[in-house]
Scaffold this active site. Structure first.
Site, PDB file in Angstrom:
ATOM      1  N   HIS A  25     -21.294  38.646   9.940  1.00  0.00           N
ATOM      2  CA  HIS A  25     -21.729  38.251   8.599  1.00  0.00           C
ATOM      3  C   HIS A  25     -20.514  37.746   7.837  1.00  0.00           C
ATOM      4  O   HIS A  25     -19.828  38.508   7.135  1.00  0.00           O
ATOM      5  CB  HIS A  25     -22.393  39.440   7.890  1.00  0.00           C
ATOM      6  N   HIS A  27     -19.606  34.089   5.686  1.00  0.00           N
ATOM      7  CA  HIS A  27     -19.964  32.733   5.238  1.00  0.00           C
ATOM      8  C   HIS A  27     -18.676  31.932   5.276  1.00  0.00           C
ATOM      9  O   HIS A  27     -17.726  32.267   4.553  1.00  0.00           O
ATOM     10  CB  HIS A  27     -20.511  32.755   3.813  1.00  0.00           C
ATOM     11  N   GLU A 208     -29.979  43.087  -0.341  1.00  0.00           N
ATOM     12  CA  GLU A 208     -28.613  43.124  -0.902  1.00  0.00           C
ATOM     13  C   GLU A 208     -28.753  43.581  -2.359  1.00  0.00           C
ATOM     14  O   GLU A 208     -28.311  44.657  -2.729  1.00  0.00           O
ATOM     15  CB  GLU A 208     -27.956  41.736  -0.813  1.00  0.00           C
ATOM     16  N   ASP A 286     -18.347  39.134   4.745  1.00  0.00           N
ATOM     17  CA  ASP A 286     -19.194  38.324   3.857  1.00  0.00           C
ATOM     18  C   ASP A 286     -18.454  37.078   3.356  1.00  0.00           C
ATOM     19  O   ASP A 286     -18.624  36.002   3.919  1.00  0.00           O
ATOM     20  CB  ASP A 286     -19.726  39.164   2.692  1.00  0.00           C
TER      21      ASP A 286
END
Ligand code: HPA
Ligand code: ZN
Length: 347
Positions: A25, A27, A208, A286
């Site tokens: 995970h 981005h 989330e 993230d």
């Protein structure tokens, strides 16, 4: 679980740094450091409303997901040429290598680029070339997951899919990200069904900030294989039982949750509770350039704050391999390497 060798508590930080791990995970646009934003803005002639790297960094004070997304999409506006996408991904992959990440499944947000007139192939070819080079030069395997922006329409997601299909062999799956609340997974039922028919892996951000219902519908309507974040699942005991029984992986991102005020303090994070309820939890970064740390920072700070042990470390690393989209033989090799590192640090 195998018997995990006992490791002295004071050697756990070293263990966390050294153990092989997968990141599932991340981005890639969230790995763009302020220095690189400024360098790319200069070389592409893109204006940015900040006078310096320090001033930009000072703007990274978020109150929730949306306050972050506004600045994250603005930062991504400096990416124009294929080389920019390559440079961004390469910088991340070098950091991943330094953290003993052996495998990364990397999210990218093509709609934020195509909306500015950047071609889909510019985005995918630049990122893919970095992944190929990482395998050869860093010994890190990396693959790409195309994320649909959930604040846009399903029609626009279909258009993005259409544009990406000529490059089908350069990404392994699709995800769903951006503003969660008010954009439930079922909004994308048809496009995810099509992706399933195409043999693409499917994942989605859910739980989330959004409610446990979004985790249910991500599983039951979109047919996802993993849930990204998923920390709000703890509010629904029936969902917790299902996630444990089916070993649905959750890609948890502790420093992200802290920076976006999902939990007031890292000490309050529910990762230990999720793990101990038998969920297939993994740790991830993230958007590391925005949230104050790459993968090992997430491990180190979370262990320090929540009192997780070497046993948890083994479980988290092994879960990251189990939850990855690679073959059983590769997973076994990584697990053997994990066991070797644990044996080498045995008390
Ligand atoms: N949530 C939703 N969308 C995102 C995130 C996130 O944490 N990071 C980048 N896009
Ligand atoms: Zn995310």
């Amino acid at each position: 679980m195998a018997t995990i060798p006992a490791i002295a508590a004071d050697r756990v930080p070293e263990l966390l740094r050294r153990m092989p791990k997968a990141e599932l995970h991340i981005h890639i646009e969230g790995s763009l450091e302020p220095e690189l934003i400024f360098a790319m803005a200069r070389r592409n002639g893109v204006p940015i409303p900040y006078a310096s790297v320090d001033e930009l960094r000072r703007a990274y004070a978020f109150t929730n997901l949306q306050s972050f997304l506004d600045i994250y999409y603005a930062g991504a506006g400096v990416l124009v040429a294929e080389q920019d996408f390559f440079d961004m991904a390469w910088a991340y992959l070098e950091k991943a290598r330094a953290d003993n990440v052996v495998h990364a499944e990397i999210f990218f947000d093509p709609q934020t680029h195509t909306a500015r007139g950047v071609a889909m192939e510019t985005v995918i070819n630049g990122l893919h070339r970095a992944c190929e080079q990482a395998r050869e030069q860093l010994g890190v395997s990396a693959s790409l997951i195309l994320c649909f922006l959930r604040h846009l329409s399903e029609e626009e997601a279909f258009q993005a899919l259409e544009q990406a299909l000529p490059l089908r062999d350069k990404f392994i799956g699709v995800g769903l990200d951006s503003s969660e609340v008010g954009h439930p997974p079922e909004k994308f039922a048809r496009v995810f069904a099509r992706c399933g028919e195409l043999g693409l892996h499917r994942v989605a951000h859910a739980g989330e900030e959004g409610p446990p219902e979004y985790v249910w519908t991500a599983l039951d309507v979109l047919g996802v294989e993993r849930i990204d974040h998923g920390v709000q699942s703890a509010r629904d005991p029936q969902l917790m039982r299902r996630l444990a029984q089916e070993r649905v992986p959750l890609t948890v991102c502790p420093l992200s949750n802290l920076k976006l005020c999902v939990f007031p303090r890292l000490e309050d994070h529910n990762i230990r509770r999720l793990l101990e309820a038998g969920l297939a939890v993994t740790v991830n970064s993230d958007d590391p350039a925005y949230f104050g740390g790459y993968l090992n920072d997430n491990f180190l700070q979370t262990f320090e704050a929540t009192g997780l042990t070497a046993q948890h470390a083994w479980q988290l690393a092994n879960n990251s391999f189990e939850a990855s989209f690679v073959g059983a033989e590769q997973k076994r090799r990584w697990r053997d390497r994990l066991d070797e590192v644990f044996a080498s640090l045995q008390a």
